[in-house]
Design an enzyme around this catalytic site. Structure first.
Site, short mmCIF file in Angstrom:
data_model
loop_
_atom_site.label_atom_id
_atom_site.label_comp_id
_atom_site.label_asym_id
_atom_site.label_seq_id
_atom_site.Cartn_x
_atom_site.Cartn_y
_atom_site.Cartn_z
N ASP A 1 -4.34 67.06 21.39
CA ASP A 1 -4.06 66.09 20.33
C ASP A 1 -4.17 66.80 18.97
OD1 ASP A 1 -4.23 63.74 18.53
OD2 ASP A 1 -4.37 62.65 20.44
N SER B 1 -1.12 59.43 17.02
CA SER B 1 -1.25 59.63 18.46
C SER B 1 -0.64 58.49 19.25
CB SER B 1 -2.73 59.78 18.84
OG SER B 1 -3.24 60.97 18.31
N ASP C 1 -8.24 54.93 23.95
CA ASP C 1 -7.75 55.53 22.71
C ASP C 1 -6.23 55.71 22.79
OD1 ASP C 1 -8.42 56.44 20.13
OD2 ASP C 1 -8.42 58.52 20.80
N THR D 1 -3.81 58.02 22.75
CA THR D 1 -3.03 58.90 23.64
C THR D 1 -3.09 58.43 25.09
OG1 THR D 1 -3.39 60.72 22.11
CG2 THR D 1 -2.65 61.29 24.33
N ARG E 1 -2.56 50.18 18.27
CA ARG E 1 -3.53 51.01 18.98
C ARG E 1 -4.95 50.45 18.96
NH1 ARG E 1 -3.78 56.65 16.03
NH2 ARG E 1 -5.75 56.79 17.14
N GLU F 1 -5.69 64.78 28.25
CA GLU F 1 -5.72 64.89 26.79
C GLU F 1 -6.99 65.56 26.31
OE1 GLU F 1 -5.90 62.35 22.64
OE2 GLU F 1 -6.92 61.64 24.43
N ASP G 1 -7.86 67.03 17.61
CA ASP G 1 -7.48 66.16 16.50
C ASP G 1 -8.70 65.54 15.82
OD1 ASP G 1 -5.35 64.45 15.09
OD2 ASP G 1 -6.61 62.92 16.00
N LYS G 2 -9.58 64.96 16.61
CA LYS G 2 -10.67 64.18 16.01
C LYS G 2 -11.59 65.05 15.16
CE LYS G 2 -10.67 60.66 19.64
NZ LYS G 2 -9.99 59.62 18.86
N HIS H 1 -9.81 65.87 11.91
CA HIS H 1 -9.95 64.73 11.00
C HIS H 1 -11.29 64.80 10.26
CE1 HIS H 1 -6.46 62.20 11.57
NE2 HIS H 1 -6.60 62.19 12.89
N ASP I 1 0.94 66.06 20.26
CA ASP I 1 1.61 64.84 19.84
C ASP I 1 2.03 64.86 18.38
OD1 ASP I 1 -1.07 64.87 19.22
OD2 ASP I 1 -1.48 62.83 19.85
N HIS I 2 1.33 65.68 17.58
CA HIS I 2 1.61 65.75 16.13
C HIS I 2 0.81 66.90 15.55
CE1 HIS I 2 -2.37 64.14 15.49
NE2 HIS I 2 -2.10 63.16 16.34
N HIS J 1 -2.79 63.64 9.54
CA HIS J 1 -1.84 64.42 10.33
C HIS J 1 -0.79 65.05 9.42
CE1 HIS J 1 -2.68 61.38 13.81
NE2 HIS J 1 -3.74 62.11 13.48
#
Lengths: 466, 466
Positions: free
Chosen positions: A44, A95, A146, A148, A159, A330, A335-336, A339, A377-378, A426
């Site tokens: 992610d 996501s 979550d 994804t 989401r 995943e 990602d998290k 962030h 995903d991004h 993102h």
């Protein structure tokens, strides 16, 4: 929340026409073929900067990660459209809609889970595979509710409709600034003719294996009352694991494993990023932080690692299974942790992903029957910055972390500057895709749109040949 | 500045052992083979964010650039080491050492041109090819003395030793902050036994075609006095072109074309980036800029485009040539306009590069004798940011430009935040490489180190088979 669309396609990016039939074991000659498997590994937010930062830290610039050794590579243009008509292109995915494009081939708006911008449900690869006799599973280091994993397990308009207590009207409280206007969760409630929250859809869904976090959502009471979502899942045939030991003890059948309230623990901890500040004349006020080190998270071993969960999922999905399986894994905290501007967090999570790649590649071997895909995903905010620059006029904007790299003995400088707020954002970069096994090289073009990833998986599983 | 090393290899990243001999036409059976060509296109600073930003603007997110259609793809880990012992890895390259690694296979420190960290000259692919009978050329939208072309044309200890008037001791004035300590240009002067400035080395070198900017450096008086570098070049056999018309008139022979004092004009102009500012409590003070538009630069047509120069170079290098040629084409302002935070500038330069890719691919056709490589020397600061975020707490740090995209009708938000100073900085991301033609697919691994690009070119031209 609407019933299944007869078409997988939105007006935009329509490249598929897939019909689904009930499998006819014993009659269909394709069932005499060797098993076909798809293992989709989603890092992610795992863009090129994330991979490079992880490579530099984990194995050094002259080293090579397991993902670097996968034999085929392409690049993927992420696809998002606006929720509001005329549904113009938007250049940064989240996501939810990124996962939806990967899972369903349908391009939709940020925040949506398995639904089009017209709020129609779109069948996902997991459902399509299950309907044709494959076993199907999802493994994640996030909550299984979550965005994804949800994109492979549910259909809701937003989401945040994760559990029955989260079915807010409109945009839920706590949604990030700029969250687009969406119909909210009320139409997804069963009372309104919907399928319920993501957790309830997982509980009543057809997945064989669902492993990750999420006791928080599964502890909520179902919409009709009288039981928790977890109790509903067990009624529907899931065995429940909540620790490495209970997971290890299960040898067959359907399994729901929840090992954290929400996101699983990360492997590495380390220094927090330092915010660079400047006076009104633009002079740097904050010195660059001293280089720090990543440390093993002492509590990490209390949860199963991504590799342990993936290993168990493959065993459960492949045992006595002549048809094959679909598994999405995943690695969520790439990602998290970006962030949250925790460099060691996303680097350690990349190490988890890379362990999974090694294990999955060994499982697939040289058998073209197993298609292994590693993609993102991004993009994310992470940038590898120039350590040769001292402070002063060369000071980067945003937040900075400096790490001593074990392999190179050098200092790795990482920056984040996409948001002034508490969380990075993102980015819209094309993302990597690496492929092992599967059908002929014709599947792999050097450049793909995100919906092509779905088509590649669907072709491999023959879900589009009816 | 030292004489040619007998080895191409530094202690680090040594993967090559290439000897060079004088070609023996008529005796060597390889000379009966069809011509072999290498066309190396370097998008300076052309990382994935740059490509995505250009794709979104030029053809839309559902569109495809010419580079997207090249048939093979890998990713390249950029390689840099410290100038000072123990020559640890550094994670961000500049065009000088990135170009040197591509041109010579040798990993060196930032700022160095064709020299190792021990200040030994390393033979480059252009020299190696020329020594084996190929014609050789360089095309760039920068000054031909700028770092990237210089890495293929010269050997000096620091990139700023561009002309005879630039031979400063130590780090030259104006070098960016953090520039490492280097021996300076004095040992490269001819009086000290060196080869002179980059411009003088081009003038006395063996390139057949050199096209770009650089009248500023070539107008300087040579070290020995009495003439300009341009006069020296013409004495050494170069025909001189200084306009599209004079370039067009030359049909054969060696050509030096200089069409600007330094960098050539860019194709697009547009809004300057807006610096985001915040009060001491962290609240955003600057509103996001209104979306703007890119405009054609009205003076762009006064210089030959990168495609026009490349077309002429290929004609000159291939005419009546049974051996083949090496050509490096640099699209310089992908980097330079990102340094200056001019989104339309780097997008328009990407359009120039993409025109070159289309033309070169058409020239190469299906003939495996021509190997076309498109890659970057290092990453840049550009990020495609999330247009869904309004101002306030979601405001990005750094500088922001918003552009109306012609193809999608959407707003493309681009951010830059690697430096608080007047210029953005490079980043350390792995960079793309796309390949057309050439020898078997074995040359293309899904992951490469930057020195592998040199090896691929050397293999294709058989310079390592003696």
């Amino acid at each position: 929340m609407k019933t299944l669309s007869t078409s997988l396609c939105t007006a935009v990016a329509c490249a598929c026409s897939i019909a689904v039939s009930t499998p006819a074991h014993g009659k269909d000659p394709r069932f005499t073929l060797p098993p076909r498997n798809v293992i989709l590994i989603i890092g992610d937010g795992m863009d090129y900067q994330q991979i490079t930062a992880a490579r530099n830290y984990l194995v050094g610039a002259f080293g090579q990660l397991n993902i670097d050794s996968l034999p085929k590579r392409s690049a993927v243009q992420v696809l998002t459209i606006d929720e509001a008509p005329p549904h113009n292109v938007a250049y940064v995915a989240d996501s939810a809609n990124g996962g939806t494009t990967l899972a369903t081939g349908t391009v939709t708006s940020a925040g949506r889970i398995g639904t089009t911008v017209e709020d129609a449900d779109t069948p996902n690869i997991l459902e399509l595979a299950k309907a044709r006799g494959y076993r199907v599973g999802v493994v994640t280091s996030a909550s299984v509710t979550d965005a994804t994993p949800a994109a492979f397990l549910a259909h809701v308009s937003f989401r945040s409709c994760e559990g029955p207590a989260d079915m807010y009207p409109g945009v839920p409280p706590g949604a990030p600034p700029g969250t687009p206007s969406l119909p909210g969760c009320l139409p997804d409630q069963k009372a309104a003719g919907g399928k319920g929250s993501i957790a309830e859809q997982i509980a009543t869904g057809k997945a064989d294996v669902v492993l990750g976090g999420g006791t928080g959502k599964f502890g909520q009471t179902v919409e009709e009352g009288g039981k928790t979502v977890l109790q509903l899942a067990m009624e529907k045939g899931f065995q429940y694991a909540n620790s490495p030991a209970t997971l290890n003890a299960i040898q067959s059948g359907r399994v729901l494993g929840l090992f954290a309230g929400s996101t699983l623990l990360v492997k590495f901890t380390g220094p927090t990023a330092t915010k660079m500040t400047f006076d009104s004349a633009g002079n740097a006020l904050t010195p660059l932080p001293e280089p720090g080190n990543c440390s093993s998270n002492p509590t990490f071993a209390t949860v199963p690692s991504l590799a342990v969960m993936t290993d168990k999922a493959i065993k459960l999905l492949s045992r006595n299974n002549q048809r094959g399986f679909f598994l999405m894994v995943e690695s969520a905290s790439v990602d998290k942790q970006a962030h949250a501007r925790n460099a060691c967090g996303h680097i350690g999570e990349m190490q988890q992903l890379d362990e999974v790649v090694e294990m999955v590649r060994a499982y697939a071997g040289d058998d073209p029957g197993t298609l292994v895909i590693v993609t993102a995903d991004h993009g994310q905010a992470v940038q590898v910055l120039n350590e040769a620059r001292a402070g002063g006029s060369g000071t980067p904007m945003g937040y900075v972390t400096r790490l001593n790299t074990p392999s190179d003995g050098s200092v790795l400088r990482i920056g984040y500057a996409t948001s002034h707020g508490p969380q990075e954002d993102h980015t819209g970069t094309e993302v990597p895709i690496l492929i092992h096994g599967g059908s002929p090289a014709a599947f792999v073009k050097p450049f793909m749109w995100q919906s092509d990833v779905f088509l590649m998986m669907a072709k491999h599983l023959n879900v589009n040949l009816d």
